[in-house]
Design a protein around this motif. Structure first.
Motif, PDB file in Angstrom:
ATOM      1  N   GLN A  32      27.255   5.034  -5.999  1.00  0.00           N
ATOM      2  CA  GLN A  32      28.523   4.297  -6.005  1.00  0.00           C
ATOM      3  C   GLN A  32      28.371   2.991  -5.224  1.00  0.00           C
ATOM      4  OE1 GLN A  32      31.773   6.543  -4.376  1.00  0.00           O
ATOM      5  NE2 GLN A  32      33.298   4.994  -4.854  1.00  0.00           N
ATOM      6  N   VAL A  33      27.663   3.030  -4.102  1.00  0.00           N
ATOM      7  CA  VAL A  33      27.426   1.818  -3.313  1.00  0.00           C
ATOM      8  C   VAL A  33      26.640   0.808  -4.148  1.00  0.00           C
ATOM      9  CG1 VAL A  33      26.156   0.891  -1.322  1.00  0.00           C
ATOM     10  CG2 VAL A  33      27.583   2.917  -1.050  1.00  0.00           C
ATOM     11  N   LYS A  34      25.589   1.255  -4.833  1.00  0.00           N
ATOM     12  CA  LYS A  34      24.774   0.340  -5.643  1.00  0.00           C
ATOM     13  C   LYS A  34      25.589  -0.290  -6.770  1.00  0.00           C
ATOM     14  CE  LYS A  34      20.317   2.356  -4.598  1.00  0.00           C
ATOM     15  NZ  LYS A  34      19.142   3.041  -5.062  1.00  0.00           N
ATOM     16  N   ARG A  35      26.429   0.520  -7.438  1.00  0.00           N
ATOM     17  CA  ARG A  35      27.262  -0.013  -8.517  1.00  0.00           C
ATOM     18  C   ARG A  35      28.255  -1.041  -7.966  1.00  0.00           C
ATOM     19  NH1 ARG A  35      27.336   5.434 -10.131  1.00  0.00           N
ATOM     20  NH2 ARG A  35      29.402   5.691  -9.208  1.00  0.00           N
ATOM     21  N   ALA A  36      28.843  -0.721  -6.830  1.00  0.00           N
ATOM     22  CA  ALA A  36      29.825  -1.641  -6.240  1.00  0.00           C
ATOM     23  C   ALA A  36      29.162  -2.936  -5.807  1.00  0.00           C
ATOM     24  CB  ALA A  36      30.527  -0.974  -5.064  1.00  0.00           C
ATOM     25  N   GLU A  37      27.959  -2.829  -5.226  1.00  0.00           N
ATOM     26  CA  GLU A  37      27.237  -4.032  -4.815  1.00  0.00           C
ATOM     27  C   GLU A  37      26.866  -4.887  -6.029  1.00  0.00           C
ATOM     28  OE1 GLU A  37      24.080  -2.331  -2.455  1.00  0.00           O
ATOM     29  OE2 GLU A  37      25.233  -2.547  -0.594  1.00  0.00           O
ATOM     30  N   ALA A  38      26.470  -4.239  -7.141  1.00  0.00           N
ATOM     31  CA  ALA A  38      26.146  -4.979  -8.365  1.00  0.00           C
ATOM     32  C   ALA A  38      27.400  -5.677  -8.909  1.00  0.00           C
ATOM     33  CB  ALA A  38      25.556  -4.037  -9.414  1.00  0.00           C
TER      34      ALA A  38
ATOM     35  N   ALA B 190      30.644 -10.637  -9.619  1.00  0.00           N
ATOM     36  CA  ALA B 190      31.893 -11.347  -9.344  1.00  0.00           C
ATOM     37  C   ALA B 190      31.606 -12.637  -8.573  1.00  0.00           C
ATOM     38  CB  ALA B 190      32.848 -10.453  -8.570  1.00  0.00           C
ATOM     39  N   ARG B 191      30.698 -12.600  -7.630  1.00  0.00           N
ATOM     40  CA  ARG B 191      30.350 -13.793  -6.862  1.00  0.00           C
ATOM     41  C   ARG B 191      29.729 -14.864  -7.776  1.00  0.00           C
ATOM     42  NH1 ARG B 191      28.052 -10.795  -1.517  1.00  0.00           N
ATOM     43  NH2 ARG B 191      30.058 -10.622  -0.467  1.00  0.00           N
TER      44      ARG B 191
ATOM     45  N   ARG C 265      39.569 -19.486 -11.625  1.00  0.00           N
ATOM     46  CA  ARG C 265      39.084 -19.314 -10.243  1.00  0.00           C
ATOM     47  C   ARG C 265      39.880 -18.231  -9.526  1.00  0.00           C
ATOM     48  NH1 ARG C 265      38.509 -25.514  -9.329  1.00  0.00           N
ATOM     49  NH2 ARG C 265      40.726 -25.291  -9.330  1.00  0.00           N
ATOM     50  N   THR C 266      41.158 -18.159  -9.699  1.00  0.00           N
ATOM     51  CA  THR C 266      42.009 -17.144  -9.068  1.00  0.00           C
ATOM     52  C   THR C 266      41.614 -15.752  -9.561  1.00  0.00           C
ATOM     53  OG1 THR C 266      43.814 -18.739  -8.946  1.00  0.00           O
ATOM     54  CG2 THR C 266      44.389 -16.430  -8.655  1.00  0.00           C
ATOM     55  N   ALA C 267      41.391 -15.633 -10.870  1.00  0.00           N
ATOM     56  CA  ALA C 267      40.977 -14.342 -11.443  1.00  0.00           C
ATOM     57  C   ALA C 267      39.614 -13.922 -10.897  1.00  0.00           C
ATOM     58  CB  ALA C 267      40.942 -14.423 -12.957  1.00  0.00           C
ATOM     59  N   ALA C 268      38.721 -14.870 -10.778  1.00  0.00           N
ATOM     60  CA  ALA C 268      37.389 -14.560 -10.245  1.00  0.00           C
ATOM     61  C   ALA C 268      37.475 -14.167  -8.778  1.00  0.00           C
ATOM     62  CB  ALA C 268      36.465 -15.759 -10.432  1.00  0.00           C
TER      63      ALA C 268
ATOM     64  N   VAL D  51      36.322 -10.639  -7.071  1.00  0.00           N
ATOM     65  CA  VAL D  51      35.455 -10.538  -5.893  1.00  0.00           C
ATOM     66  C   VAL D  51      36.116  -9.642  -4.841  1.00  0.00           C
ATOM     67  CG1 VAL D  51      34.503 -11.850  -3.942  1.00  0.00           C
ATOM     68  CG2 VAL D  51      34.238 -12.703  -6.270  1.00  0.00           C
ATOM     69  N   THR D  52      37.411  -9.831  -4.637  1.00  0.00           N
ATOM     70  CA  THR D  52      38.143  -9.013  -3.655  1.00  0.00           C
ATOM     71  C   THR D  52      38.090  -7.539  -4.037  1.00  0.00           C
ATOM     72  OG1 THR D  52      39.599 -10.877  -3.188  1.00  0.00           O
ATOM     73  CG2 THR D  52      40.363  -8.705  -2.505  1.00  0.00           C
ATOM     74  N   ARG D  53      38.302  -7.252  -5.325  1.00  0.00           N
ATOM     75  CA  ARG D  53      38.223  -5.852  -5.798  1.00  0.00           C
ATOM     76  C   ARG D  53      36.818  -5.307  -5.612  1.00  0.00           C
ATOM     77  NH1 ARG D  53      41.357  -7.945  -9.975  1.00  0.00           N
ATOM     78  NH2 ARG D  53      39.561  -8.020 -11.354  1.00  0.00           N
ATOM     79  N   ALA D  54      35.833  -6.110  -5.912  1.00  0.00           N
ATOM     80  CA  ALA D  54      34.443  -5.661  -5.754  1.00  0.00           C
ATOM     81  C   ALA D  54      34.123  -5.404  -4.289  1.00  0.00           C
ATOM     82  CB  ALA D  54      33.492  -6.694  -6.349  1.00  0.00           C
TER      83      ALA D  54
END
Length: 180
Positions: free
Chosen positions: A14-20, A25-26, A41-44, A48-51
């Motif tokens: 789960q950590v690896k998937r979230a980091e990917a 997102a970045r 830009r706002t959507a991106a 990033v915040t969700r990721a």
């Protein structure tokens, strides 16, 4: 243990998937910042915040798995400690038991309940009920009626009406004067 190992592996994945997802997102945000519309830009940024939140949650799950493993180790150690304490108590209890070298009757009690004793101190005098000896005086006129191997009934004034079977195993050569 296997469940905890599976949980740890799942948390790591789960950590690896979230980091990917965070990295994607970045990259998307960087592209959008370079020449994208404000909405993109706002959507991106939201992605990033969700990721980031996903990475944090995955790392928290991984820490929880580590805590559970540590708790399991502590519980295992406590269980081993309790087993050792129980074994020591059992060994101490065994030292409080008296064992006779043979089955017999208690002829005399030398100590009372609660007395301290040491190895070699007599607590009871035991007699082998199958091998009691009786020394009996026989009048000279009855001496001819006794023979080795003869079955006899032993009686005592202390137990009137009771008799114990026995066998003559020895006739002593000593005669005593009745006046003594």
């Amino acid at each position: 243990v296997q469940v905890r190992q599976q949980e740890a592996a799942a948390a790591g994945a789960q950590v690896k998937r979230a980091e990917a997802a965070l990295e994607q997102a970045r990259q998307a945000l960087a592209l959008l910042k370079a020449g994208a519309r404000r909405e993109d830009r706002t959507a991106a940024a939201a992605q990033v915040t969700r990721a980031d939140a996903g990475v944090d949650a995955a790392k928290a799950a991984q820490r929880q798995t580590g805590i559970a493993a540590a708790e399991k180790q502590a519980a295992t150690a406590l269980s081993a400690q309790a087993a050792a304490a129980q074994e020591a108590a059992q060994a101490q209890y065994e030292k409080t038991r008296l064992r006779a070298p043979f089955a017999g009757l208690v002829a005399r009690k030398h100590r009372e309940l609660g007395d301290s004793v040491a190895p070699g101190m007599p607590v009871f005098t035991l007699v082998d009920a199958g091998r009691l000896w009786v020394v009996a005086e026989v009048d000279d006129e009855d001496l001819g009626k006794i023979a080795l191997g003869q079955n006899v009934a032993v009686t005592s004034e202390a137990y009137p009406g009771e008799s114990v079977p026995g066998t003559v195993v020895r006739i002593g050569p000593l005669a005593q004067d009745k006046e003594q």
